[in-house]
Design a protein around this motif. Sequence first.
Motif, short mmCIF file in Angstrom:
data_model
loop_
_atom_site.label_atom_id
_atom_site.label_comp_id
_atom_site.label_asym_id
_atom_site.label_seq_id
_atom_site.Cartn_x
_atom_site.Cartn_y
_atom_site.Cartn_z
N THR A 148 -10.79 -31.24 5.21
CA THR A 148 -12.08 -30.58 5.34
C THR A 148 -12.23 -29.50 4.26
O THR A 148 -11.24 -29.03 3.68
CB THR A 148 -12.24 -29.93 6.72
N ILE A 149 -13.49 -29.13 4.02
CA ILE A 149 -13.80 -28.09 3.04
C ILE A 149 -14.70 -27.06 3.71
O ILE A 149 -15.69 -27.41 4.35
CB ILE A 149 -14.52 -28.67 1.80
N LYS A 150 -14.33 -25.79 3.57
CA LYS A 150 -15.04 -24.69 4.24
C LYS A 150 -15.58 -23.72 3.20
O LYS A 150 -14.91 -23.38 2.23
CB LYS A 150 -14.07 -23.94 5.18
N THR A 151 -16.84 -23.28 3.41
CA THR A 151 -17.43 -22.23 2.58
C THR A 151 -17.90 -21.11 3.50
O THR A 151 -18.12 -21.32 4.70
CB THR A 151 -18.62 -22.75 1.76
N ASP A 152 -18.09 -19.92 2.92
CA ASP A 152 -18.53 -18.77 3.71
C ASP A 152 -20.00 -18.85 4.08
O ASP A 152 -20.48 -18.04 4.88
CB ASP A 152 -18.27 -17.47 2.94
N ALA A 153 -20.74 -19.79 3.51
CA ALA A 153 -22.16 -19.93 3.82
C ALA A 153 -22.42 -20.95 4.92
O ALA A 153 -23.55 -21.12 5.34
CB ALA A 153 -22.94 -20.33 2.57
N ASN A 154 -21.37 -21.64 5.36
CA ASN A 154 -21.51 -22.64 6.41
C ASN A 154 -20.67 -22.26 7.61
O ASN A 154 -19.53 -21.82 7.47
CB ASN A 154 -21.09 -24.03 5.92
N GLU A 155 -21.26 -22.43 8.79
CA GLU A 155 -20.49 -22.17 10.01
C GLU A 155 -19.47 -23.27 10.27
O GLU A 155 -18.36 -23.01 10.70
CB GLU A 155 -21.45 -22.05 11.20
N GLY A 156 -19.86 -24.52 9.97
CA GLY A 156 -18.95 -25.63 10.17
C GLY A 156 -18.20 -25.97 8.90
O GLY A 156 -18.12 -25.18 7.95
#
Length: 266
Positions: A148-156
Amino acid sequence: MRHLLLAAALLVLLPLAVSAADGGKAVAKAPAAPPAPPNITASMAKGGCKAFAALVAASPDALSTFQSAADGGVTAFCPTDDAMRSFMPTYKNLTADGKASLLLFHAVPVYYSLRSLKSNNGVMNTLATDGSAKNFNFTVQNEGDKVTIKTDANEGVARIKDTVYDKDPIAIYALDTVLEPVELFDPVEAPAPAPAPVADAPKASKSKKASRRHVADAPGPAGDDAPPADEKKSSKKNAAAGGAPRSRWLAAVPVAVAVAVAAALV
């Protein structure tokens, strides 16, 4: 013996004759050219990312950067057509620079196989990263067997759905969500902590409840048959007034009798 000498002369002179016929130049085989790297946008389109590939091809800055990175190694993450369909209204509102940055945010300048992605979790720079002024980083992490890939602008998180192309030095993976860099979108605010539960007020003990039940009632108004207080006072005065003459009359009776007896004797 003469035949042997003739055969030897032919073996020596024949190559010289061929060389002279070619202008004295030796014919040498050219080394095989290395295979050309695949067209990244074409590979994306074949892997279910036609909309994203079309946006990259329409952006000169993004397309040239992708092609340059392909020579040294690149790992691209292309959102599927379903993911892009719902994101297109947001994409159209970005500036030209913002659109190019978002497209380049979907690739890192290093080749990663799927296995190496699972063992190289953490923050990664992207093709959109430009020093400290524009970080454009995201975080790769595992969720069970999925990457998975996570960014600070997305909750998921965005999940890798499929491998589109994987051959060193290029790897392309299809994502189920568009990656939103915090440099272009507002960061997700942390949810406010839930309020602490309010303690219930202590309940009264049974003994206190019982005492409340058995408290004597306050005296109510006098009944209709009871005379008012003023009447009681007046009746007492009348009784006292009526009793005084009666006592004086009774005291005078013996005196009158005595006077009458004395008169009769005379």
